[in-house]
Design an enzyme around this catalytic site. Structure first.
Site, PDB file in Angstrom:
ATOM      1  N   HIS A   1       0.791  -1.238   0.000  1.00 20.27           N
ATOM      2  CA  HIS A   1       0.000   0.000   0.000  1.00 20.27           C
ATOM      3  C   HIS A   1       0.819   1.282   0.000  1.00 20.27           C
ATOM      4  O   HIS A   1       0.259   2.377   0.010  1.00 20.27           O
ATOM      5  CB  HIS A   1      -0.960   0.028   1.204  1.00 20.27           C
ATOM      6  CG  HIS A   1      -0.264   0.228   2.519  1.00 20.27           C
ATOM      7  ND1 HIS A   1       0.258  -0.818   3.242  1.00 20.27           N
ATOM      8  CD2 HIS A   1       0.010   1.339   3.234  1.00 20.27           C
ATOM      9  CE1 HIS A   1       0.819  -0.352   4.343  1.00 20.27           C
ATOM     10  NE2 HIS A   1       0.693   0.954   4.366  1.00 20.27           N
TER      11      HIS A   1
HETATM   12  C1  UD1 Z   1      -2.046   5.611   5.788  1.00 21.92           C
HETATM   13  C2  UD1 Z   1      -0.725   6.118   6.358  1.00 21.92           C
HETATM   14  C3  UD1 Z   1       0.352   5.059   6.181  1.00 21.92           C
HETATM   15  C4  UD1 Z   1      -0.088   3.738   6.757  1.00 21.92           C
HETATM   16  C5  UD1 Z   1      -1.439   3.333   6.191  1.00 21.92           C
HETATM   17  C6  UD1 Z   1      -1.914   2.111   6.903  1.00 21.92           C
HETATM   18  C7  UD1 Z   1      -0.287   8.532   6.195  1.00 21.92           C
HETATM   19  C8  UD1 Z   1       0.492   9.573   5.495  1.00 21.92           C
HETATM   20  N1  UD1 Z   1      -0.275   7.317   5.643  1.00 21.92           N
HETATM   21  O1  UD1 Z   1      -1.852   5.434   4.388  1.00 21.92           O
HETATM   22  O2  UD1 Z   1       1.513   5.477   6.867  1.00 21.92           O
HETATM   23  O3  UD1 Z   1       0.870   2.768   6.470  1.00 21.92           O
HETATM   24  O4  UD1 Z   1      -2.391   4.388   6.402  1.00 21.92           O
HETATM   25  O5  UD1 Z   1      -2.913   1.426   6.243  1.00 21.92           O
HETATM   26  O6  UD1 Z   1      -0.881   8.805   7.200  1.00 21.92           O
HETATM   27  N2  UD1 Z   1      -9.441   4.736   1.928  1.00 21.92           N
HETATM   28  C9  UD1 Z   1     -10.653   4.072   1.907  1.00 21.92           C
HETATM   29  N3  UD1 Z   1     -11.196   3.710   3.106  1.00 21.92           N
HETATM   30  C10 UD1 Z   1     -10.625   3.985   4.297  1.00 21.92           C
HETATM   31  C11 UD1 Z   1      -9.412   4.670   4.291  1.00 21.92           C
HETATM   32  C12 UD1 Z   1      -8.821   5.033   3.093  1.00 21.92           C
HETATM   33  O7  UD1 Z   1     -11.205   3.792   0.847  1.00 21.92           O
HETATM   34  O8  UD1 Z   1     -11.185   3.623   5.350  1.00 21.92           O
HETATM   35  C13 UD1 Z   1      -8.824   5.088   0.625  1.00 21.92           C
HETATM   36  C14 UD1 Z   1      -9.141   6.507   0.186  1.00 21.92           C
HETATM   37  O9  UD1 Z   1      -9.280   6.487  -1.202  1.00 21.92           O
HETATM   38  C15 UD1 Z   1      -7.892   7.270   0.568  1.00 21.92           C
HETATM   39  C16 UD1 Z   1      -6.794   6.230   0.389  1.00 21.92           C
HETATM   40  O10 UD1 Z   1      -7.390   5.002   0.769  1.00 21.92           O
HETATM   41  O11 UD1 Z   1      -7.683   8.400  -0.225  1.00 21.92           O
HETATM   42  C17 UD1 Z   1      -5.571   6.476   1.231  1.00 21.92           C
HETATM   43  O12 UD1 Z   1      -5.876   6.654   2.593  1.00 21.92           O
HETATM   44  P1  UD1 Z   1      -4.910   7.531   3.553  1.00 21.92           P
HETATM   45  O13 UD1 Z   1      -5.342   7.432   4.961  1.00 21.92           O
HETATM   46  O14 UD1 Z   1      -4.750   8.913   3.001  1.00 21.92           O
HETATM   47  O15 UD1 Z   1      -3.502   6.872   3.356  1.00 21.92           O
HETATM   48  P2  UD1 Z   1      -3.092   5.349   3.404  1.00 21.92           P
HETATM   49  O16 UD1 Z   1      -2.534   4.978   2.091  1.00 21.92           O
HETATM   50  O17 UD1 Z   1      -4.202   4.555   3.976  1.00 21.92           O
HETATM   51  N1  UDP Z   2      -3.528  -5.775   9.004  1.00 19.50           N
HETATM   52  C1  UDP Z   2      -4.808  -6.274   9.134  1.00 19.50           C
HETATM   53  N2  UDP Z   2      -5.522  -6.564   7.993  1.00 19.50           N
HETATM   54  C2  UDP Z   2      -5.011  -6.397   6.746  1.00 19.50           C
HETATM   55  C3  UDP Z   2      -3.694  -5.883   6.626  1.00 19.50           C
HETATM   56  C4  UDP Z   2      -2.988  -5.567   7.772  1.00 19.50           C
HETATM   57  O1  UDP Z   2      -5.292  -6.477  10.251  1.00 19.50           O
HETATM   58  O2  UDP Z   2      -5.713  -6.683   5.761  1.00 19.50           O
HETATM   59  C5  UDP Z   2      -2.787  -5.407  10.237  1.00 19.50           C
HETATM   60  C6  UDP Z   2      -1.388  -5.982  10.377  1.00 19.50           C
HETATM   61  O3  UDP Z   2      -1.402  -7.241  11.005  1.00 19.50           O
HETATM   62  C7  UDP Z   2      -0.721  -4.950  11.270  1.00 19.50           C
HETATM   63  C8  UDP Z   2      -1.334  -3.639  10.779  1.00 19.50           C
HETATM   64  O4  UDP Z   2      -2.578  -3.999  10.174  1.00 19.50           O
HETATM   65  O5  UDP Z   2      -1.098  -5.159  12.629  1.00 19.50           O
HETATM   66  C9  UDP Z   2      -0.407  -2.982   9.787  1.00 19.50           C
HETATM   67  O6  UDP Z   2      -1.090  -1.999   9.106  1.00 19.50           O
HETATM   68  P1  UDP Z   2      -0.625  -1.444   7.697  1.00 19.50           P
HETATM   69  O7  UDP Z   2       0.197  -2.424   6.980  1.00 19.50           O
HETATM   70  O8  UDP Z   2      -1.865  -0.941   7.049  1.00 19.50           O
HETATM   71  O9  UDP Z   2       0.212  -0.146   8.101  1.00 19.50           O
HETATM   72  P2  UDP Z   2       1.750   0.138   8.375  1.00 19.50           P
HETATM   73  O10 UDP Z   2       2.202  -0.740   9.479  1.00 19.50           O
HETATM   74  O11 UDP Z   2       2.484  -0.079   7.086  1.00 19.50           O
HETATM   75  O12 UDP Z   2       1.777   1.587   8.727  1.00 19.50           O
END
Ligand code: UD1
Ligand code: UDP
Length: 371
Positions: free
Chosen positions: A210
């Site tokens: 992601h």
């Molecule tokens: C965010 C964090 C990243 C983390 C990740 C965990 C920042 C800068 N990034 O990235 O560090 O690793 O979360 O998963 O804070 N969206 C949905 N549903 C949701 C949430 C998001 O559809 O519930 C979609 C939206 O289109 C959104 C995109 O995902 O624009 C990205 O979401 P965002 O929270 O901005 O960043 P992540 O890539 O999730």
């Molecule tokens: N995780 C989860 N479901 C998923 C993917 C990840 O429960 O489909 C959990 C994973 O075990 C870990 C956390 O989410 O505890 C990590 O989140 P993510 O990879 O989104 O974020 P990051 O750690 O890269 O910021």
């Protein structure tokens, strides 16, 4: 209760919930001293990215929901800053606890610091030394304005020292995310997701992806496609897809190509118990996640990290994590390593013992005793 010390635990995105949960549970028996409140920023909002984690981890409905949602970095960070400030002005706590490195982390910390409310940062000091990563900016800025810095691994304390952070504020407490994993292991083992997906007893790889640098552009997604084709030529794969990645596969018209890989199961993001059940049943992991590098290190499962760096060097030192980036040759040799990985005699890092939250609570007790 009169005289209680109010503490706000801030969570917003998926990887935050497993870090606040053990602290919430450790503070709960101390209700006569601490009034612990959960603030959900709303950065993540889908059930499978948010509420399922509250449910799995035994957390209550958040006391405050800021409902910020998605947006550009400036918009999202700005919304959390504004809404958090409003909350802090209305009901100021004695401490704001932020976790990890997402936009909600820096925004909540900044709102508190500007109002002279002490900030504690869980997972302080991690550094990828890659300023193109939004999380690296969030980490450095959050640490700079935190009063209590809780590091999960030794590199964190070294990095903070090198940045001139007062050592008296820094505590190596271990990994709160691992508290959640260790303390829920029985339920996770009985969860049955691998069985439901017909993967139980099979050798399979678990995939997540992601990071914007990997999934926001077509060339990188095409390399991922090649990597998955190669891995799936030998083993089954399951890929719970993050909403950002799903959206981009669709935008770049690549969904069908991924869907047509034989041996690859593409599913939506899954809850915490479901995901860790898949992880403990898998024989290797392909990921660009931060937290998953740590969970696999605790479990002793080989992890291939599809990034050029890691802010969690302990996972590499322990021998469970290989950093390959999107380099096909490196991934290919890492797949070979992972398929022959021998866990015999492996022990997880010493402070990743399920008691990190207790150590944090002890430090919080001392902090408030001395104020
Ligand atoms: C965010 C964090 C990243 C983390 C990740 C965990 C920042 C800068 N990034 O990235 O560090 O690793 O979360 O998963 O804070 N969206 C949905 N549903 C949701 C949430 C998001 O559809 O519930 C979609 C939206 O289109 C959104 C995109 O995902 O624009 C990205 O979401 P965002 O929270 O901005 O960043 P992540 O890539 O999730
Ligand atoms: N995780 C989860 N479901 C998923 C993917 C990840 O429960 O489909 C959990 C994973 O075990 C870990 C956390 O989410 O505890 C990590 O989140 P993510 O990879 O989104 O974020 P990051 O750690 O890269 O910021």
């Amino acid at each position: 209760m009169p005289g209680q010390i109010a503490i706000y635990l801030i969570a917003g995105a998926r990887p935050n919930f497993m870090k606040i949960a053990p602290l919430w549970h450790a503070l709960k028996p101390l209700e006569s001293r601490f009034e612990t409140r959960i603030v959900h920023t709303g950065q993540h909002y889908d059930f499978s990215m948010s509420d399922i984690f509250l449910k799995n981890l035994g957390l209550p409905t958040p006391d405050f929901s800021l409902g910020v949602g998605s947006g550009t970095h400036g918009f999202q960070t700005g919304q959390v800053l504004i809404k958090m400030e409003q909350l802090l002005l209305q009901k100021p706590p004695a401490l704001v606890v932020v976790v990890g490195d997402v936009n909600s982390t820096i925004a909540a910390a900044l709102a508190a610091a500007k109002l002279n409310i002490p900030v504690a940062h869980i997972e302080a000091g991690l550094r990828s030394f890659d300023m193109t990563m939004p999380e690296e900016i969030n980490r450095i800025l959050t640490d700079r304005i935190s009063d209590l810095l809780f590091a999960s691994e030794p590199s964190g304390t070294v990095n903070l020292k090198n940045e001139g952070i007062n050592e008296e504020r820094v505590y190596l407490v271990g990994n709160l995310m691992i508290d959640s994993l260790k303390n829920n292991l029985r339920e996770i083992r009985n969860n049955g997701t691998a069985e439901k997906l017909n993967l139980k007893g099979k050798k399979f790889g678990l995939v997540t992806m992601h990071r914007p640098s990997n999934v926001d552009n077509r060339p990188c997604l095409e390399v991922l496609l090649s990597i998955l084709k190669q891995a799936a030529s030998q083993d089954e794969l399951v890929f719970p897809i993050h909403p950002r990645t799903r959206k981009n596969l669709n935008t770049f018209g690549l969904e069908n190509e991924f869907n047509s890989i034989k041996n690859l199961k593409m599913i939506g993001p899954v809850g915490y118990f479901d995901f860790i059940n898949l992880m403990i049943s898998s024989s290797f992991i392909l990921t660009d996640s931060g937290g998953i590098q740590e969970e696999s290190t605790w479990l002793g499962i080989p992890c291939i990290t599809l990034r050029d760096n890691t802010e969690r060097p302990l996972t590499v030192e322990k021998g469970t994590n290989r950093i390959t980036g999107l380099d096909l040759a490196k991934v290919s040799s890492a797949l070979d390593w992972a398929r022959h990985f021998d866990k015999a005699g492996y022990t997880p890092p010493p402070l990743w013992d399920g008691n990190a939250s207790k150590r944090v609570v002890q430090i919080l007790n001392n902090f408030f005793d001395n104020r």
